[in-house]
Design an enzyme around this catalytic site. Structure first.
Site, short mmCIF file in Angstrom:
data_model
loop_
_atom_site.label_atom_id
_atom_site.label_comp_id
_atom_site.label_asym_id
_atom_site.label_seq_id
_atom_site.Cartn_x
_atom_site.Cartn_y
_atom_site.Cartn_z
N HIS A 374 0.80 -1.24 0.00
CA HIS A 374 0.00 0.00 0.00
C HIS A 374 0.83 1.28 0.00
O HIS A 374 0.26 2.36 0.15
CB HIS A 374 -0.92 0.06 1.22
CG HIS A 374 -1.99 -0.97 1.21
ND1 HIS A 374 -3.23 -0.77 0.66
CD2 HIS A 374 -2.01 -2.24 1.68
CE1 HIS A 374 -3.97 -1.85 0.81
NE2 HIS A 374 -3.25 -2.78 1.41
N LYS A 567 -8.21 14.04 4.95
CA LYS A 567 -7.40 12.82 4.93
C LYS A 567 -6.37 12.97 6.03
O LYS A 567 -6.25 14.05 6.62
CB LYS A 567 -6.72 12.60 3.57
CG LYS A 567 -5.99 13.84 3.02
CD LYS A 567 -5.45 13.60 1.61
CE LYS A 567 -6.44 13.88 0.50
NZ LYS A 567 -6.59 12.79 -0.45
N ARG A 568 -5.62 11.89 6.33
CA ARG A 568 -4.57 12.03 7.34
C ARG A 568 -3.64 13.18 6.95
O ARG A 568 -3.39 13.43 5.75
CB ARG A 568 -3.79 10.71 7.46
CG ARG A 568 -4.58 9.63 8.15
CD ARG A 568 -4.91 10.00 9.59
NE ARG A 568 -3.73 9.99 10.40
CZ ARG A 568 -3.47 9.09 11.35
NH1 ARG A 568 -4.33 8.12 11.60
NH2 ARG A 568 -2.36 9.15 12.05
N LYS A 573 1.03 14.37 1.41
CA LYS A 573 -0.32 14.69 0.93
C LYS A 573 -0.50 16.20 0.72
O LYS A 573 -1.48 16.67 0.17
CB LYS A 573 -1.37 14.17 1.91
CG LYS A 573 -1.41 12.63 2.01
CD LYS A 573 -2.43 12.18 3.05
CE LYS A 573 -2.37 10.69 3.36
NZ LYS A 573 -3.03 9.86 2.33
N THR A 678 -8.46 6.76 -1.98
CA THR A 678 -9.80 6.22 -2.18
C THR A 678 -10.86 7.30 -1.95
O THR A 678 -11.97 7.20 -2.46
CB THR A 678 -10.07 5.02 -1.25
OG1 THR A 678 -9.58 5.33 0.05
CG2 THR A 678 -9.39 3.77 -1.76
N LYS A 682 -14.64 8.57 -3.67
CA LYS A 682 -15.87 8.89 -2.94
C LYS A 682 -16.39 10.27 -3.32
O LYS A 682 -17.60 10.47 -3.49
CB LYS A 682 -15.61 8.84 -1.43
CG LYS A 682 -15.27 7.44 -0.93
CD LYS A 682 -14.70 7.46 0.49
CE LYS A 682 -13.99 6.13 0.76
NZ LYS A 682 -13.15 6.14 1.97
#
Ligand code: 7GP
Length: 833
Positions: A374, A567-568, A573, A678, A682
């Site tokens: 992952h 998100k985290r 990110k 992911t 969504k």
């Protein structure tokens, strides 16, 4: 077993078998019965908590009868089962999902109203089951939903953490962690005090011979901890199949106390032993995309893996088949490297306990396991010091050394005289101290290795696992692009949109075959349809605006463009780039004349996400976001033109409110760093567009929805290395707009500049590893295009509808079918009524 029960007895059982409720009357009867008996309450003291409890118990009863039937039929049919081993299952709430999956939500709604309750108030009583950090854990939860919905005989195996991921509070702009004690009332689990496994740790290995004079290894001594099973029923959508998620809880072996010690008056140490045992399953490690080699974490891994394998082997043995048939009955999927010890444990069971020859055992092992990677981030790749393993699991370490020996012999045969490759691929890293590389062990012990999006699967084959492709050939490596369950992430989170879609797609069939969304595309130009679509989006934004008002006291205008990044929090990110972009926007607005300002598109920039408690930089990012928010949100020049919101305690149930409310969402990782993502799926599925880099599944989303229905920007993955190199060795000029942002921060506009020094220095002085400066210009420019596109609402809504229509590929049902076919070789088994 069945045949041995005498006819009269059988008749008595059949006569009294539990009948599930099917209508409102039956539902109300079940609720009142649970209130008055199980909960020992009545009409006069049934508050919302109690009504939640009784409603859940009523649905639980239903799930349990289906669950029993499923387990019986799966056992009798004797088909191959899948076991999904994951240290994380980020399930969220269960009640709403259970009601929708069995198709009785409307019935429950009417019944609850009859009894004096609003269903929304009841649903929100439930604690999230937050046994995960982020993407990896939520993916496991979506997979369980798909496995059951597609009627695959499958079990999940995990740990029953007493504390899930911490709750996040924001105090003075900083993250504060609060423990998540979620188990005070959990009707969704069944303790199985009769299903226990003794798990051994420490001790030593003795060489011996068996009755036939064969050399054997005996692992003895050390300590024993008991694993107790807790079962969670997983209902499929519109099918009776109800699979099992088995979570292990740790307990002192031999009961509550050591009675010997207790009776000798050593009360304290008998309690201490108990507490030490219970510590193993006490808490979820709160790191996302980061591994810290803590002994307790390794204990968790072995405890869970050993209990699960014991259980799987026990079930296989009941079938009375020969060992060679094990891989035909059992497929085990490793969710990242966390369960890699399962490979070693199965080899140990087969060789040491069942007495199989090494090669025959190893053949069974490698045909049983599949491994999913992952992440390519080096800090997330698991390694364990040899010394730690030697102490905790001495026999397993020997087996790892043997696995490595045989593996290196194979490599040597293939690449004679290449000492370098042996050093590179060795499972044992010859460092100081020596380390076991878990990803390598997982590859060697599995028959398939997959990444989670096309780019990611290419990257692992060309970078971190390149040598293994050379050794095993390319067929061992494959891609299964992630997906999400449309049940929770569309039907449950966005009921009105789901209903509107159903009205155009010939009913609810799209929920089990998401490619049916394609029928929507013809309505992208339909004025009436667009209007209904836009109304639903607006209502979802109103719902989120209310949540913001209730939790933060800030008023946001739902007519603004909602720009969301949840998100985290992680440097890769790039939430820091987002907030720098927000500052840039603020400065631009400040410079404008009032007249010019009136022409600007109002925006709400919404952030949410947890930082790992030990991740200092991530916490600085949260602080900067909140500091910018308190300045911007109170600036009367700005008003509704810009609001900056940090939503506290982002989790699954909040995501269900957030995803349907976005106009644009941000998926802006440095190219090549986000394996898939992911939430990108969504958000698009809920009728929002995305701004993103060419990374992870964004690339495949672009291919599906078309380049004109997504906002892509930034450098490509293949250029990242060179850019980083240039930062380190060349002269690294900062983007001028970004420099202006930094100067404003340094002026103290958002509070003490020193507080944000590290965020600025990471770009200016420390090589800008995540390429914030390199991508900043195109990021800003692309946001300008977003504003422009949003102005034309008809066209914007058309884009959203078109994008949704083309999202059929991203269902987790599609991924599960791919895993079933290309990795597990399992078939669905529909459950008969
Ligand atoms: C995540 C990846 O970061 C995300 O891109 C992907 O969508 C998700 O897995 C599901 O595949 N990885 C993790 O959450 C993680 O912690 C390290 O990986 C073990």
């Amino acid at each position: 077993v069945q045949a041995s029960i005498p006819e009269p007895q059988r008749a008595a059982w059949e006569k009294h078998t539990v009948k599930n409720f099917e209508d409102q009357d039956g539902f109300e009867r079940a609720v009142v019965r649970h209130v008055e008996t199980t909960l020992a309450r009545s009409l006069f003291n049934c508050d919302e908590k109690a009504a939640y409890a009784a409603t859940s118990l009523a649905f639980r009863d239903r799930l349990i009868t289906d669950w029993n039937r499923t387990q019986q039929q799966q056992t009798f049919s004797d088909t191959k089962r899948v076991y999904y081993l994951s240290l994380e299952f980020l399930m969220g709430r269960a009640l709403d999902n259970a009601m929708l999956n069995v198709g009785l939500k409307d019935t429950a709604k009417a019944g609850l109203a009859d009894l004096g309750f609003r269903i929304e108030d009841i649903i929100t009583q439930e604690n999230d089951a937050a046994l995960g950090n982020g993407g990896l854990g939520r993916l496991a939860a979506c997979f369980l939903d798909s496995l059951a919905s597609l009627n695959y005989p499958a079990w999940g195996y995990g740990l029953r953490y007493r504390y899930g991921i911490f709750k996040q509070e924001i105090i003075d702009g900083y993250q504060v962690e609060v423990p998540d004690y979620w188990l005070d009332f959990n009707p969704w689990e069944f303790p199985r005090h009769d299903v226990t496994v003794d798990i051994q740790f420490y001790g030593n290995v003795r060489k011996s011979t068996d009755a036939d004079g064969k050399n054997i290894s005996v692992w003895e001594g050390g300590e024993v901890v008991q694993a107790v099973a807790y079962d969670v029923p997983i209902p499929g959508y519109a099918t009776p199949t109800t699979n099992n998620l088995r979570l292990w809880s740790s307990k002192a072996s031999g009961g509550e106390f050591d009675f010997q010690k207790f009776n000798n008056g050593d009360y304290e140490s008998s309690v201490a032993d108990q507490q030490r045992a219970e510590t193993i399953s006490a808490v979820l490690y709160p790191n996302d995309n980061l591994e810290r080699g803590k002994e307790l974490r390794l204990k968790q891994q072995y405890f869970w893996v050993a209990a699960s394998l014991y259980d799987i082997v026990r079930r296989f043995k009941k079938s009375r088949r020969g060992w060679s048939e094990f891989p035909e009955q059992v497929a085990i999927q490793l969710n990242d490297t966390h369960p890699t010890l399962a490979i070693v444990e199965l080899q140990r069971i087969l060789v040491d306990i069942e007495g199989l020859p090494w090669d025959q055992a190893w053949n069974i092992v490698t045909n049983t396991f599949g491994y999913t990677n992952h992440t390519v981030l080096p800090e997330a790749l698991e390694k364990w010091p040899v010394g730690l393993l030697q102490n905790l699991l001495p026999r397993h370490l020997q087996i790892i050394f043997d696995i490595n020996l045989f593996f290196l012999q194979l490599v040597e045969k293939k690449f004679p005289d290449d000492r370098e490759i042996l050093r590179r691929v060795s499972i044992v890293e010859e460092s100081q101290p020596k380390m076991i590389r878990m990803a390598y062990l997982a590859i060697v012990g599995s028959h398939k290795v997959n990444g989670v999006a096309e780019l990611h699967s290419d990257l692992i084959q060309t970078t971190i696992f390149k040598d293994f492709v050379a050794i095993y050939g390319p067929d061992k490596f494959t891609n299964v692009t992630n997906g999400v369950t449309p049940r929770r992430w569309l039907h449950q989170a966005n009921p009105r949109l789901s209903e509107l879609i159903a009205s155009k797609c010939g009913g609810n069939g799209f929920l089990t075959d998401l490619t049916k969304l394609a029928k929507l595309e013809q309505f992208a130009g339909d004025k009436e349809f667009r209007k209904e679509w836009a109304e639903i989006k607006y209502a979802n934004k109103v719902r989120l605006a209310k949540h913001i008002k209730n939790t933060l006291g800030v008023t946001v205008n739902p007519a603004s463009l909602f720009d969301i990044q949840v998100k985290r929090i992680h440097e890769y990110k790039r939430q820091q780039m987002n907030i720098f972009g927000v500052i840039h926007r603020y400065l631009a607005l400040k410079k404008m004349s009032p007249n010019e300002r009136k022409k600007q598109q109002p925006r709400v920039s919404i952030f949410g996400g947890k930082a790992a408690p030990g991740y200092w930089m991530a916490k600085q990012i949260i602080h900067l976001i909140n500091s910018v928010g308190s300045v911007v949100n109170n600036d009367s020049d700005i008003g509704d033109l810009l609001k900056v919101i940090f939503l506290e305690d982002y989790n699954v149930s909040k995501a269900e409110i957030i995803c349907p409310a976005s106009d644009i969402s941000e998926h802006i990782s440095t190219a090549g760093t986000e394996a898939s993502g992911t939430s990108n799926m969504k958000f698009v599925l809920n009728g929002g567009l995305i701004i993103g880099t060419c990374d992870g599944a964004n690339i495949e989303i672009t291919r599906e929805v078309g380049e004109s229905n997504i906002f892509l920007f930034g450098n490509l993955s293949e250029d990242v290395e060179d850019l980083r190199h240039a930062h380190t060795y060349g002269s690294h000029a900062i983007d001028s707009d970004l420099d202006a942002v930094f100067q404003e921060i340094e002026k103290g506009t958002f509070g003490t500049p020193h507080d944000f020094g590290a965020l600025v220095a990471a770009v200016r002085q420390h090589g800008d590893y995540y390429l914030v400066s390199d991508d900043f210009h195109s990021y800003i420019e692309t946001h300008r295009l977003v504003d422009e596109a949003y102005r034309n609402q008809d066209e914007w809504v058309s884009k959203c509808i078109t994008a949704v229509a083309r999202m059929g590929f991203f269902s987790s049902d599609r991924c599960i079918n791919e895993y079933a076919e290309s990795i597990w070789n399992v078939e669905p088994l529909p459950i008969k009524e």
